[in-house]
Design a protein around this motif. Structure first.
Motif, short mmCIF file in Angstrom:
data_model
loop_
_atom_site.label_atom_id
_atom_site.label_comp_id
_atom_site.label_asym_id
_atom_site.label_seq_id
_atom_site.Cartn_x
_atom_site.Cartn_y
_atom_site.Cartn_z
N GLY A 332 0.77 -1.19 -0.04
CA GLY A 332 -0.11 -0.11 -0.11
C GLY A 332 0.84 1.34 -0.22
N GLU A 333 0.29 2.30 0.52
CA GLU A 333 0.87 3.58 0.41
C GLU A 333 1.57 4.02 1.63
N SER A 334 2.15 5.28 1.57
CA SER A 334 3.25 5.82 2.60
C SER A 334 2.69 6.98 3.15
N PRO A 335 1.76 7.24 3.72
CA PRO A 335 1.13 8.52 4.18
C PRO A 335 1.82 9.03 5.42
N LEU A 336 1.78 10.19 5.59
CA LEU A 336 2.59 10.88 6.88
C LEU A 336 1.40 10.94 7.83
N VAL A 337 1.78 10.48 9.06
CA VAL A 337 0.79 10.88 10.12
C VAL A 337 1.50 11.45 11.47
N ASN A 338 0.89 12.26 12.10
CA ASN A 338 1.41 12.94 13.14
C ASN A 338 0.93 12.15 14.56
N VAL A 339 1.82 11.22 14.92
CA VAL A 339 1.37 10.49 16.12
C VAL A 339 2.63 10.33 16.79
N ASP A 340 2.27 9.67 18.14
CA ASP A 340 3.55 9.14 19.12
C ASP A 340 3.90 7.67 18.52
N GLY A 341 5.21 7.72 18.16
CA GLY A 341 5.73 6.45 17.42
C GLY A 341 5.60 5.32 18.16
N GLN A 436 -14.52 -16.21 7.73
CA GLN A 436 -13.87 -15.39 6.48
C GLN A 436 -12.72 -14.42 7.09
N GLY A 437 -12.14 -14.68 8.39
CA GLY A 437 -10.84 -13.93 9.10
C GLY A 437 -11.54 -12.72 9.36
N THR A 438 -10.64 -12.10 10.11
CA THR A 438 -10.98 -10.59 10.69
C THR A 438 -10.11 -9.58 10.32
N THR A 439 -10.63 -8.38 10.08
CA THR A 439 -9.74 -7.27 9.70
C THR A 439 -9.98 -6.25 10.68
N PHE A 440 -8.47 -5.98 11.39
CA PHE A 440 -8.76 -5.02 12.15
C PHE A 440 -8.00 -3.63 11.39
N ALA A 441 -8.92 -2.39 11.68
CA ALA A 441 -8.64 -1.10 10.98
C ALA A 441 -8.22 -0.07 11.74
N VAL A 442 -7.07 0.76 11.78
CA VAL A 442 -6.80 1.95 12.29
C VAL A 442 -6.99 2.98 11.58
N ALA A 443 -7.72 3.94 11.66
CA ALA A 443 -7.76 5.15 10.73
C ALA A 443 -7.13 6.33 11.59
N LEU A 444 -6.32 6.92 10.91
CA LEU A 444 -5.43 8.05 11.52
C LEU A 444 -5.53 9.33 10.69
N PRO A 445 -5.70 10.42 11.25
CA PRO A 445 -5.60 11.84 10.29
C PRO A 445 -4.47 12.07 9.55
N VAL A 446 -4.42 12.27 8.36
CA VAL A 446 -3.22 12.36 7.56
C VAL A 446 -2.69 13.81 7.60
N VAL A 447 -1.56 14.04 7.63
CA VAL A 447 -0.88 15.23 7.62
C VAL A 447 -0.41 15.62 6.30
N GLU A 448 -0.56 16.84 5.78
CA GLU A 448 0.09 17.42 4.55
C GLU A 448 1.77 17.32 4.86
N VAL A 449 2.26 16.91 3.72
CA VAL A 449 3.63 17.02 3.63
C VAL A 449 4.27 18.50 3.70
N PRO A 450 4.91 18.77 4.75
CA PRO A 450 5.48 20.13 4.95
C PRO A 450 6.16 20.62 3.91
N ALA A 451 6.11 21.91 3.43
CA ALA A 451 6.73 22.33 2.25
C ALA A 451 8.21 22.01 2.01
N GLU A 452 8.89 22.15 3.53
CA GLU A 452 10.39 22.06 3.46
C GLU A 452 10.98 20.67 3.36
N LEU A 453 9.93 19.77 3.28
CA LEU A 453 10.07 18.19 3.28
C LEU A 453 10.09 17.90 1.85
N LYS A 454 9.20 18.77 1.08
CA LYS A 454 8.85 18.14 -0.27
C LYS A 454 10.22 18.28 -1.21
N ALA A 455 10.16 17.02 -1.87
CA ALA A 455 11.52 16.84 -2.72
C ALA A 455 11.35 17.73 -3.99
#
Lengths: 455, 228
Positions: A332-341, A436-455
């Protein structure tokens, strides 16, 4: 005063009108028989203004009849006995009619009053029995009681009477020999006696029911809280009984065997016993950590220290911490999140560990990361037996074990995961169908990539 | 290698491992099983001389395993129980388990219980049973303490005989009532307490601190040899 003045004016008008009417009718009808028309002056005055004014009108009528119509006209000489007779008729009419009218009026007023009272009581009953807290309603009830009693204001106090507020006089509210409270009316006010005798006991009875209801409701809530805390205690006891004792039993057995002078242990068995001590003490340590985390979360003491993280990195670290790289597939993808690692790793590790535990041996656990503009979602999918609908939320309760599951741990992992997810602004839920198995889902608010970190 | 064969049944791998090493160290040969089904299969494949059985198993409980075992094996069973599992423990004992230890147990205690149940197996058929200073002549219906005859009522004698024939084994209240008064006779447990107290007064050197006739609180009684 005003009523007296209008009464007098009305009386004068009535007498004048009848006098004039007689004047008009005089050419056609013998005057003496016209005297009876004054009844039409006495009657309405008696109805509307009561006996006193009716007597005045009677006398005035007799005098007017005498002065204007009875010979000798323009004198008050009562030549004939008919005059006296006329006066007697007017007076009798005045008394009887006014009394009847007054009685009817009193009845109407009383009926209206009673209607107001019962309407108020009915309304109060509905409101009170709807279960609103009684204390909140007392002000409004007091105001409306004042209206019914015909006083300016009234205040209700429940329970035993304290010192009455300045300038008020207390009326006890008693129901079935029980003092429910006190109603304070302004000093010197004169509450309607009938209303007071009728309305106050009914109000008191109603308040008594409401007070009892309040109390019962409180007790029921308390009982429910106790029952729940009992459930938690039972669950805790069970968890302690099983999850503390099992590792303790392993450790004690191993230590007992290693220390025994009568046993002859092979080197392999010595190693096995040491390993048991190692594994079981680590398990105890984890359980203690879990219990501490849970109590911190429940006390609101697990404040996260948010930092920017790539979500897939956190997933990978969690998998590595479990040593489960070969059984977990991440996509899947690689979104940025603002969380306690640390906390989020804990969430993910608990979910993945759980998924591994319920998956058939050798089968893989899939972790999928998706992201929208607002939210990033990590899904941990296992190929286990799945969960019935009613367990989807219950499995997050502390100490909850899946039905028929004796392997499970203390039942703390998912509760802790949900707690940390929430502390980091996220949500955690389970999706499943049995088989049919179980899925656990965690939803977290996404953070915009800060301008200074943009490639 | 190795002497007597013991089957250990527990769903906790660490406990299984530690018990296996311990029992091997004590000279037993050990099989292990993690579920009720495995336990029964293992016991059938290689009949053990004793079984150490956890009460709580993923696919059943120790009571059911004991009951099933008892239909074709008389190998003594020691139940591993925990505080809070008293009912299940009694049920397992009623179903034919011989003794129990409570988790966490000491290795020495478990090994002592294991030795006791293995020793007991020979006792039940003897015409004369000796336990310490007690001498019970089953055929003659006589009892002697230190060589002196003691007079017992028929029920007292039967109770002592049953305990002696199962010496070392924990006998539940229900098992004793069944053996002494018969399966159909509805006798309350407190009758039993009264008879036990009679026996103690007649047999024990100090009835207040019994050495032969021990109470297992909430479970039953056992007769032991104080010298062992």
């Amino acid at each position: 005063m005003k009523r007296l003045a209008t009464g007098l004016l009305a009386s004068a008008v009535a007498v004048a009108v009848v006098t004039a009417a007689i004047e008009l009718l005089k050419p056609y009808v013998p005057v003496l028989s016209l005297g009876v028309l004054y009844v039409f002056a006495v009657l309405p005055i008696a109805v509307f203004y009561g006996m006193g004014m009716a007597v005045v009108v009677s006398v005035a009528s007799m005098l007017a009849f005498n002065w204007f119509h009875l010979p000798p006209v323009h004198t008050f000489t009562l030549a004939d006995s008919e005059n006296w007779f006329a006066l007697a008729v007017y007076l009798a009419t005045a008394v009887v009619v006014s009394e009847l009218a007054a009685r009817a009026r009193r009845r109407a007023v009383a009926a209206e009053q009673r209607e107001r009272e019962s309407a108020l009581l009915a309304e109060l009953a509905t409101e009170l029995l709807r279960g609103r807290p009684l204390e909140d309603e007392l002000g409004a009830i007091g105001e409306r009681a004042a209206d019914v009693l015909g006083v300016e204001s009234a205040e209700i106090e429940l329970g035993a009477q304290h010192r009455p507020p300045r300038g008020t006089s207390p009326l006890p509210l008693e129901a079935a020999d029980r003092n429910v409270g006190t109603l304070y009316t302004p000093e010197g006010s004169d509450p309607n006696v009938a209303a007071r005798n009728r309305f106050l006991p009914a109000l008191a009875a109603l308040l008594a029911v409401a007070v009892d209801q309040d109390r019962l409701q409180g007790e029921a809530l308390e009982a429910e809280a106790l029952r729940r805390s009992d459930l938690v205690k039972t669950a805790l006891l069970r968890a302690v009984s099983h999850d503390l004792r099992s590792p303790l039993t392993g450790i004690r057995t191993a230590v007992g065997a290693l220390r025994s002078e009568t046993l002859t242990l092979t080197p392999e068995d010595r190693t096995a016993l040491l390993e048991t001590i190692d594994v079981d003490s680590a398990r105890l340590n984890r359980l203690v950590d879990d219990l501490l985390d849970l109590s911190r979360l429940e006390a609101g003491g697990a404040a996260p220290a948010p930092e920017l993280w790539a979500l897939d990195d956190l997933v990978r670290e969690a998998v590595d911490a479990l040593g489960a790289r070969d059984r977990v597939e991440i996509a899947g993808e690689s979104p940025l999140v603002n969380v306690d690692g640390t906390q989020l790793q804990r969430v993910l590790a608990n979910l993945i560990e759980n998924a591994l535990k319920y998956s058939p041996p050798g089968s893989a656990v899939h972790v999928r990361i998706t992201a929208t503009r607002k939210e990033a979602i990590v899904r941990v999918v296992d190929q286990g037996p799945g969960l019935p609908e009613y367990e989807l939320d219950r499995i997050f309760e502390p100490f909850y074990r899946r039905s028929g599951d004796t392997r499970a741990g203390a039942g703390l992992g998912l509760a802790i995961a949900r707690g940390f997810a929430a502390a980091n602004g996220g949500r955690l839920w389970a999706e499943s169908r049995p088989g049919q198995g179980t899925t656990f889902a965690v939803a977290l608010p996404v953070v915009e990539v800060p301008a200074e970190l943009k490639a | 290698m190795s002497g007597r064969h013991v089957l250990v049944v527990d769903d906790e791998p660490q406990i299984l491992r530690a018990l296996g090493a311990t029992l091997r160290g004590a000279g037993y040969s050990v099989d292990s099983a993690a579920t009720a089904e495995e336990a029964l299969t293992a016991a059938a494949a290689r009949p053990p001389e004793a079984i150490i059985l956890d009460l709580v198993l993923p696919d059943g409980n120790g009571t059911d395993v004991t009951r099933e075992l008892r239909s074709w094996s008389d190998a003594p069973v020691i139940v591993l129980s925990a505080v809070g599992e008293e009912r299940a423990k009694i049920a397992a004992l009623d179903a034919g388990a011989d003794d129990y230890v409570t988790k966490p147990f000491s290795v020495d205690e478990l090994l002592a219980r294991l030795r006791a149940v293995l020793r007991r197996r020979a006792a039940s058929a003897e015409p004369i049973i000796e336990v310490g200073d007690l001498r019970i002549d089953v055929a003659e219906h006589t009892v002697a303490v230190g060589g002196e005859r003691v007079k017992l009522s028929p029920h007292e004698f039967d109770l002592l005989r049953v305990l002696a024939q199962n010496r070392g084994k924990l006998m539940t209240h229900r098992a004793l009532l069944r053996e002494v008064w018969g399966p159909s006779y509805q006798v309350e447990a407190h009758y039993l307490h009264v008879y036990v107290s009679h026996l103690r007064r007649k047999l024990e050197p100090d009835p207040a601190s019994p050495r032969y006739l021990l109470t297992e609180p909430g479970a039953g009684y056992r007769l032991v040899d104080p010298g062992v």
